[in-house]
Design an enzyme around this catalytic site. Structure first.
Site, PDB file in Angstrom:
ATOM      1  N   HIS A  24       0.864  -1.182   0.000  1.00  0.00           N
ATOM      2  CA  HIS A  24       0.000   0.000   0.000  1.00  0.00           C
ATOM      3  C   HIS A  24       0.902   1.233   0.000  1.00  0.00           C
ATOM      4  CE1 HIS A  24      -3.731   2.268   0.759  1.00  0.00           C
ATOM      5  NE2 HIS A  24      -2.909   3.111   1.371  1.00  0.00           N
ATOM      6  N   CYS A  25       0.717   2.079  -0.999  1.00  0.00           N
ATOM      7  CA  CYS A  25       1.578   3.253  -1.169  1.00  0.00           C
ATOM      8  C   CYS A  25       0.782   4.513  -0.832  1.00  0.00           C
ATOM      9  CB  CYS A  25       2.099   3.326  -2.601  1.00  0.00           C
ATOM     10  SG  CYS A  25       3.208   4.715  -2.901  1.00  0.00           S
ATOM     11  N   VAL A  26       1.240   5.250   0.179  1.00  0.00           N
ATOM     12  CA  VAL A  26       0.529   6.469   0.572  1.00  0.00           C
ATOM     13  C   VAL A  26       0.680   7.561  -0.483  1.00  0.00           C
ATOM     14  CG1 VAL A  26       0.699   5.999   3.042  1.00  0.00           C
ATOM     15  CG2 VAL A  26       2.550   7.244   1.908  1.00  0.00           C
ATOM     16  N   VAL A  70      -2.026   6.895  -2.917  1.00  0.00           N
ATOM     17  CA  VAL A  70      -3.307   6.809  -2.234  1.00  0.00           C
ATOM     18  C   VAL A  70      -4.039   5.509  -2.552  1.00  0.00           C
ATOM     19  CG1 VAL A  70      -5.264   8.228  -1.522  1.00  0.00           C
ATOM     20  CG2 VAL A  70      -3.405   9.267  -2.805  1.00  0.00           C
ATOM     21  N   SER A  71      -3.304   4.445  -2.741  1.00  0.00           N
ATOM     22  CA  SER A  71      -3.925   3.178  -3.103  1.00  0.00           C
ATOM     23  C   SER A  71      -2.915   2.058  -2.925  1.00  0.00           C
ATOM     24  CB  SER A  71      -4.411   3.223  -4.551  1.00  0.00           C
ATOM     25  OG  SER A  71      -4.963   1.984  -4.941  1.00  0.00           O
TER      26      SER A  71
END
Length: 291
Positions: free
Chosen positions: A163-165, A168-169
């Site tokens: 999950h990559c901030v 945003v997904s």
């Protein structure tokens, strides 16, 4: 006491996941802010005026500006493609008679299926000895091979990497191609900005007079430092992900898989890279047809 501690820990994890979900629009604004500051420093403060001034330096300015805008368009396209492309959801009523990853039939007997449903409350990865027969207790559904549940997104993601901030997904089967392109174009763009602003950065510490307002000089200095930092960090991240693709594994699998002479999904470097692009196309059109 043990129950209370466990409840507090679960509550804290929930708050952490909720906070990450709330960062969505903020992270997009941060990315756009960095792009805007970089555009102001490169185009409006330095190479735009150099192009309008004419002379021998105008040709260099023209080349920098053309390459800068080309890479910027590709960077923004790949970034928003990652943001707005679903990473890959488990199809409704999915069963284990088809392997989504390798395109091979793998029928599951009725007794095996009954066993899975009976053990769904206590099942964990690998408990049954059948890596294809897994059940997500949070989503209350069976999940395909290489599929993982994301606590931030609150759902299972096909071939989940992480999950990559920043995007945003989750990064999964359907947007991993765009994620790799985003890393690639970000590295090229930040490297170009760093090299193009390097003479101005050096002049900043020299005794010569530098034309421009204090705001322009400060923005140029900040832009150089930011792009240098991003260039070095993205380079390391890009090398890591391209090495993962070459072995046909993900960030999660790199930590989970046991030491073995050969990874079961490794098809060879060339076919592994081709699979990222082909798998994206197959699953994308399959989802379009299902919808």
């Amino acid at each position: 006491m043990h129950r209370s501690a466990g409840a507090v820990m679960a509550w804290n994890v929930f708050r952490f996941c909720t906070a990450l979900r709330g960062l969505g629009s903020i992270m997009i604004l941060i990315v756009l802010s960095i792009v805007s500051v970089t555009y102001y420093a490169v185009v409006l403060c330095n190479y735009g005026p150099a192009l309008l001034a004419g002379g021998a330096s105008s040709l260099t300015a023209l080349g920098v500006l053309l390459l800068f805008h080309l890479l910027l368009v590709m960077l923004l396209w790949s970034y928003f493609s990652v943001v707005f492309t679903d990473p890959g959801s488990v199809p409704p009523n999915w069963n284990l008679d088809f392997d989504e990853e390798r395109g091979e039939t793998a029928p599951l007997s009725s007794s095996d299926f009954s066993s899975q449903m009976n053990l769904q409350q206590s099942m964990a990865l690998g408990d049954t000895g059948n890596p294809r027969a897994r059940y997500c207790r949070k989503c209350n559904q069976l999940k395909p091979p290489r599929c993982h549940h994301c606590s931030v997104c609150g759902r299972c993601v096909l071939k989940m990497d992480h999950h990559c901030v920043w995007v945003v997904s989750c990064v999964g089967a359907l947007n991993y191609k765009y994620f790799l392109l985003f890393l690639f174009y970000t590295f090229l763009e930040t490297t170009l900005v760093t090299l193009s602003l390097l003479p101005h950065f050096i002049a900043f510490f020299s005794d010569i007079d530098i034309p421009g307002s204090p705001t322009a000089l400060a923005t140029t200095f900040l832009t150089f430092v930011l792009n240098l930092a991003f260039s070095l960090s993205v380079l390391g991240f890009m090398i890591m992900h391209f090495s993962l693709v070459s072995a046909n594994t993900t960030t999660i699998e790199a930590y989970e898989k046991k030491t073995a002479p050969r990874w079961m999904y490794d098809l060879g470097r060339k076919r592994n890279f081709a699979q990222v692009w082909l798998l994206f196309g197959i699953l994308f059109f399959k989802n379009m047809l299902n919808n």
